[in-house]
Design an enzyme around this catalytic site. Structure first.
Site, PDB file in Angstrom:
ATOM      1  N   TYR A 134      49.963 -17.052  47.382  1.00  0.00           N
ATOM      2  CA  TYR A 134      49.498 -18.429  47.491  1.00  0.00           C
ATOM      3  C   TYR A 134      49.643 -18.880  48.941  1.00  0.00           C
ATOM      4  CZ  TYR A 134      49.688 -19.323  42.390  1.00  0.00           C
ATOM      5  OH  TYR A 134      49.487 -19.310  41.032  1.00  0.00           O
ATOM      6  N   ASP A 158      46.985 -26.003  38.923  1.00  0.00           N
ATOM      7  CA  ASP A 158      47.021 -27.413  38.551  1.00  0.00           C
ATOM      8  C   ASP A 158      45.783 -28.160  39.019  1.00  0.00           C
ATOM      9  OD1 ASP A 158      49.521 -27.065  37.419  1.00  0.00           O
ATOM     10  OD2 ASP A 158      50.603 -27.666  39.232  1.00  0.00           O
TER      11      ASP A 158
END
Length: 248
Positions: free
Chosen positions: A111, A53
């Site tokens: 992540y 994003d």
């Protein structure tokens, strides 16, 4: 025809995310494709392992592209890093089998989400971590994080609406690593839903600050209601660290 695999590192602060958006030049994919197309004289389209994003960073995004170019790998990498903005770096370039696909052959991803846990913010970490001034209970946050490990329906911990697509995912591990005031939450899983990590992080932090209870996690898994979970923490604390692949 060659199939080239790249590992890319970027600071996402200035970009609208990884994925190309129409004519916008504010995406990481768009920046790389423009340079590759000029370099090869071909219309190059790269395939990333997945989207990140706006504001999200990467230590190890993976992408591949097809080309007829006979340039050496070293010359490709040198050209890319010479002309890319300084906040995008191509760390590795490899020739791979024709069937390799950066998205379809990914089997899991790592992540990390970073928080800066201090009453005083950091001038240096402000774009790479989420400032949390609350006093946090790390024992409770560890217990909370382990409730997310395993295979679950994460509908209530995503920004997706109920649809025919499965919202069941497997998280292999979540580790909390303290680097002084900078705290890393490392997630490894087969794949993640839209905003899943950021909503899980908002929930873990709310439990650590005493605004939610451990039992709330089980209730949200049962209800699948997003509004019952924690806030969606900001994107700038999130990094795509590594993408793991099956043999091809």
């Amino acid at each position: 025809m060659r199939n080239i695999k790249m590992t890319v590192e970027y600071d996402g602060a200035r970009y609208l995310g990884w994925q190309r958006l129409g004519d916008s030049d504010k995406t990481v994919q768009g920046k790389i494709e423009n340079i590759l197309s000029n370099m090869t004289g071909e219309e190059i389209e790269i395939v990333g392992s997945g989207r990140t994003d706006a504001g999200t960073h990467a230590h190890g995004q993976v992408a591949n592209f097809k080309t007829e170019s006979v340039m050496t790998l070293e010359a490709m990498q040198e050209h890319l890093n010479r002309y890319l903005p300084r906040d995008i770096v191509v760390k590795e370039v490899l020739d791979v089998p024709d069937r390799f696909h950066a998205r379809y052959h990914a089997i899991s991803k790592k992540y990390s989400y970073y928080i800066w846990n201090n009453t005083v913010p950091s001038a240096f970490e402000r774009n790479r971590s989420f400032h949390v001034s609350d006093e946090l209970n790390y024992s409770l946050m560890h217990q909370a994080s382990q409730k997310f490990v395993g295979r679950h329906d994460f509908l209530g911990f995503s920004s997706l609406k109920k649809s025919k697509k499965s919202t069941v995912r497997t998280i292999e591990s979540i580790k909390i690593i303290e680097h002084g005031n900078l705290v890393q939450f490392a997630f490894v899983g087969e794949g993640f839903l839209y905003n899943q990590i950021r909503i899980i992080m908002g929930t873990i932090l709310a439990i650590g600050a005493g605004r939610m209870q451990l039992e709330d996690i089980d209730a949200i898994f049962t209800s699948g209601i997003r509004a019952q979970a924690g806030e969606t923490v900001p994107a700038h604390g999130l990094f795509l660290d590594e993408v793991y692949y099956e043999e091809v």
